[in-house]
Write a protein that holds these residues in place. Structure first.
Motif, PDB file in Angstrom:
ATOM      1  N   THR A  81       0.949  -1.614   0.305  1.00 49.74           N
ATOM      2  CA  THR A  81      -0.038  -0.540   0.202  1.00 49.74           C
ATOM      3  C   THR A  81       0.614   1.608   0.112  1.00 49.74           C
ATOM      4  OG1 THR A  81      -0.305   0.128   2.579  1.00 49.74           O
ATOM      5  CG2 THR A  81      -1.839  -1.032   0.839  1.00 49.74           C
ATOM      6  N   ILE A  82       2.477   1.142   0.187  1.00 57.86           N
ATOM      7  CA  ILE A  82       2.979   2.445   0.112  1.00 57.86           C
ATOM      8  C   ILE A  82       4.976   1.732   0.532  1.00 57.86           C
ATOM      9  CG2 ILE A  82       4.223   4.084   1.959  1.00 57.86           C
ATOM     10  CD1 ILE A  82       1.277   4.851   3.544  1.00 57.86           C
ATOM     11  N   LEU A  83       5.123   2.544  -0.262  1.00 58.00           N
ATOM     12  CA  LEU A  83       6.617   2.129  -0.751  1.00 58.00           C
ATOM     13  C   LEU A  83       6.838   3.632  -1.198  1.00 58.00           C
ATOM     14  CD1 LEU A  83       9.486   1.333  -1.224  1.00 58.00           C
ATOM     15  CD2 LEU A  83       9.066   0.635  -3.372  1.00 58.00           C
ATOM     16  N   ALA A  84       7.641   4.160   0.197  1.00 55.44           N
ATOM     17  CA  ALA A  84       8.325   5.535   0.178  1.00 55.44           C
ATOM     18  C   ALA A  84       9.670   5.428   1.047  1.00 55.44           C
ATOM     19  CB  ALA A  84       7.401   6.299   1.060  1.00 55.44           C
ATOM     20  N   VAL A  85      11.002   6.072  -0.162  1.00 50.91           N
ATOM     21  CA  VAL A  85      12.381   6.140  -0.227  1.00 50.91           C
ATOM     22  C   VAL A  85      12.691   7.757  -0.231  1.00 50.91           C
ATOM     23  CG1 VAL A  85      14.552   6.045  -0.820  1.00 50.91           C
ATOM     24  CG2 VAL A  85      12.487   4.581  -1.385  1.00 50.91           C
ATOM     25  N   ASP A  86      12.974   8.414   1.845  1.00 50.02           N
ATOM     26  CA  ASP A  86      14.264  10.065   1.615  1.00 50.02           C
ATOM     27  C   ASP A  86      14.649   9.685  -0.357  1.00 50.02           C
ATOM     28  OD1 ASP A  86      15.271  12.022   1.881  1.00 50.02           O
ATOM     29  OD2 ASP A  86      15.259  11.492   3.601  1.00 50.02           O
ATOM     30  N   PRO A  87      14.135  10.905  -0.873  1.00 48.98           N
ATOM     31  CA  PRO A  87      14.864  11.667  -2.323  1.00 48.98           C
ATOM     32  C   PRO A  87      16.342  11.264  -2.419  1.00 48.98           C
ATOM     33  CG  PRO A  87      12.490  13.093  -1.620  1.00 48.98           C
ATOM     34  CD  PRO A  87      12.693  12.336  -0.598  1.00 48.98           C
ATOM     35  N   THR A  88      16.632  11.648  -1.531  1.00 50.17           N
ATOM     36  CA  THR A  88      17.974  12.062  -1.174  1.00 50.17           C
ATOM     37  C   THR A  88      19.023  10.819  -1.361  1.00 50.17           C
ATOM     38  OG1 THR A  88      18.470  11.754   1.175  1.00 50.17           O
ATOM     39  CG2 THR A  88      17.874  13.947   0.608  1.00 50.17           C
ATOM     40  N   ILE A  89      18.197   9.916  -0.950  1.00 52.16           N
ATOM     41  CA  ILE A  89      19.121   8.318  -1.417  1.00 52.16           C
ATOM     42  C   ILE A  89      18.275   8.293  -2.513  1.00 52.16           C
ATOM     43  CG2 ILE A  89      19.966   8.252   1.425  1.00 52.16           C
ATOM     44  CD1 ILE A  89      17.918   5.984   1.590  1.00 52.16           C
ATOM     45  N   LYS A  90      17.538   8.012  -3.531  1.00 49.50           N
ATOM     46  CA  LYS A  90      17.137   7.907  -4.189  1.00 49.50           C
ATOM     47  C   LYS A  90      17.637   6.863  -5.050  1.00 49.50           C
ATOM     48  CE  LYS A  90      13.032   8.843  -7.530  1.00 49.50           C
ATOM     49  NZ  LYS A  90      12.195   9.655  -8.462  1.00 49.50           N
ATOM     50  N   GLY A  91      17.449   5.846  -6.139  1.00 51.87           N
ATOM     51  CA  GLY A  91      18.345   5.014  -6.826  1.00 51.87           C
ATOM     52  C   GLY A  91      19.211   4.290  -6.365  1.00 51.87           C
ATOM     53  N   GLN A  92      19.224   4.437  -4.917  1.00 54.93           N
ATOM     54  CA  GLN A  92      20.837   2.842  -4.151  1.00 54.93           C
ATOM     55  C   GLN A  92      20.561   1.891  -4.442  1.00 54.93           C
ATOM     56  OE1 GLN A  92      22.767   5.326  -1.132  1.00 54.93           O
ATOM     57  NE2 GLN A  92      22.972   7.435  -2.837  1.00 54.93           N
ATOM     58  N   GLY A  93      19.094   2.185  -4.551  1.00 60.71           N
ATOM     59  CA  GLY A  93      18.187   0.440  -3.955  1.00 60.71           C
ATOM     60  C   GLY A  93      17.755   0.210  -3.597  1.00 60.71           C
ATOM     61  N   LEU A  94      17.480   0.992  -2.484  1.00 61.52           N
ATOM     62  CA  LEU A  94      16.931   0.913  -0.947  1.00 61.52           C
ATOM     63  C   LEU A  94      14.903   0.486  -1.279  1.00 61.52           C
ATOM     64  CD1 LEU A  94      15.883   1.054   1.829  1.00 61.52           C
ATOM     65  CD2 LEU A  94      16.036   3.696   2.043  1.00 61.52           C
ATOM     66  N   GLY A  95      14.595   0.851  -1.979  1.00 59.30           N
ATOM     67  CA  GLY A  95      13.145   0.396  -2.636  1.00 59.30           C
ATOM     68  C   GLY A  95      13.250  -0.993  -3.262  1.00 59.30           C
ATOM     69  N   ARG A  96      14.311  -1.505  -4.408  1.00 58.85           N
ATOM     70  CA  ARG A  96      14.681  -2.658  -4.504  1.00 58.85           C
ATOM     71  C   ARG A  96      14.145  -3.495  -3.408  1.00 58.85           C
ATOM     72  NH1 ARG A  96      18.064  -5.175  -4.423  1.00 58.85           N
ATOM     73  NH2 ARG A  96      19.831  -3.381  -4.959  1.00 58.85           N
ATOM     74  N   LYS A  97      15.182  -3.067  -1.882  1.00 57.68           N
ATOM     75  CA  LYS A  97      15.233  -3.685  -0.934  1.00 57.68           C
ATOM     76  C   LYS A  97      13.916  -4.456   0.036  1.00 57.68           C
ATOM     77  CE  LYS A  97      20.368  -3.559  -0.900  1.00 57.68           C
ATOM     78  NZ  LYS A  97      21.745  -2.243   0.020  1.00 57.68           N
ATOM     79  N   LEU A  98      13.003  -3.079  -0.228  1.00 59.08           N
ATOM     80  CA  LEU A  98      12.379  -2.934   0.479  1.00 59.08           C
ATOM     81  C   LEU A  98      10.641  -3.472  -0.140  1.00 59.08           C
ATOM     82  CD1 LEU A  98      11.916   0.779   1.648  1.00 59.08           C
ATOM     83  CD2 LEU A  98      11.917  -1.346   3.417  1.00 59.08           C
ATOM     84  N   VAL A  99      11.068  -3.874  -1.043  1.00 54.29           N
ATOM     85  CA  VAL A  99       9.642  -4.099  -2.058  1.00 54.29           C
ATOM     86  C   VAL A  99      10.708  -5.846  -1.394  1.00 54.29           C
ATOM     87  CG1 VAL A  99       9.626  -4.861  -4.079  1.00 54.29           C
ATOM     88  CG2 VAL A  99       9.195  -3.394  -3.620  1.00 54.29           C
ATOM     89  N   ALA A 100      11.247  -6.653  -2.255  1.00 55.98           N
ATOM     90  CA  ALA A 100      11.906  -7.455  -2.168  1.00 55.98           C
ATOM     91  C   ALA A 100      11.745  -8.190  -0.714  1.00 55.98           C
ATOM     92  CB  ALA A 100      13.637  -7.724  -2.145  1.00 55.98           C
ATOM     93  N   GLN A 101      11.562  -7.032   0.454  1.00 52.90           N
ATOM     94  CA  GLN A 101      11.097  -7.814   1.610  1.00 52.90           C
ATOM     95  C   GLN A 101       9.843  -8.370   1.947  1.00 52.90           C
ATOM     96  OE1 GLN A 101      13.883  -7.395   4.893  1.00 52.90           O
ATOM     97  NE2 GLN A 101      12.578  -9.153   5.835  1.00 52.90           N
ATOM     98  N   THR A 102       9.081  -7.368   1.239  1.00 50.05           N
ATOM     99  CA  THR A 102       7.507  -8.130   0.711  1.00 50.05           C
ATOM    100  C   THR A 102       7.486  -9.377   0.718  1.00 50.05           C
ATOM    101  OG1 THR A 102       7.571  -6.645  -0.088  1.00 50.05           O
ATOM    102  CG2 THR A 102       6.764  -5.285   1.762  1.00 50.05           C
TER     103      THR A 102
END
Length: 143
Positions: free
Chosen positions: A74-95
């Motif tokens: 329902t929500i995925l958010a990454v601080d824009p200052t670190i966008k593009g470093q793979g954090l979103g991918r890691k969070l999705v992989a967790q789910t």
């Protein structure tokens, strides 16, 4: 040496920091009401599966998963200052792992039609567009 990224289950006291991250992440999309996205975030953390990412002691991302018959992000958010470093991918992989562990066969999410970068992100991860209704784009992922 840089501090390591820590991914952990969210707790209700994380709601304020995660609200800030969501607001920052969605500020470039004025057509989306960040306040609407974060309303009840503390309850979502309590009622559903949620993770946050910490870097140097600061929450820099988070994700909420409703674990139903078909789990839904329902929500995925990454601080824009670190966008593009793979954090979103890691969070999705967790789910995805949580859904697999629960024996689910697929997942879903809804995004906005104008969030082309977000749609491209999910495309790269193997999500497929399942339909569209007005501004809403429905996506699915086979586990």
């Amino acid at each position: 040496m840089a501090d390591p990224l820590i991914l952990r289950r969210a707790v209700p006291s994380d709601a304020q920091d995660l609200t800030r991250v969501v607001a920052d992440a969605f500020q470039a999309m004025p057509e989306l009401d960040a306040a609407k996205l974060t309303d009840g975030l503390d309850q979502d953390i309590t009622d559903h599966m949620a993770w946050v990412a910490e870097l140097s002691g600061q929450i820099v991302g988070g994700i909420i998963l409703i674990m139903g018959d078909v789990p839904q992000i329902t929500i995925l958010a990454v601080d824009p200052t670190i966008k593009g470093q793979g954090l979103g991918r890691k969070l999705v992989a967790q789910t995805v792992q949580a859904a697999r562990d629960a024996g689910r066969k697929n997942m879903r999410l809804t995004t906005h039609k104008d969030m082309t970068g977000t749609r491209a992100f999910y495309d790269r991860l193997g999500w497929l567009v399942a339909g569209q209704d007005g501004d809403k784009v429905y996506m699915t992922f086979q586990l």
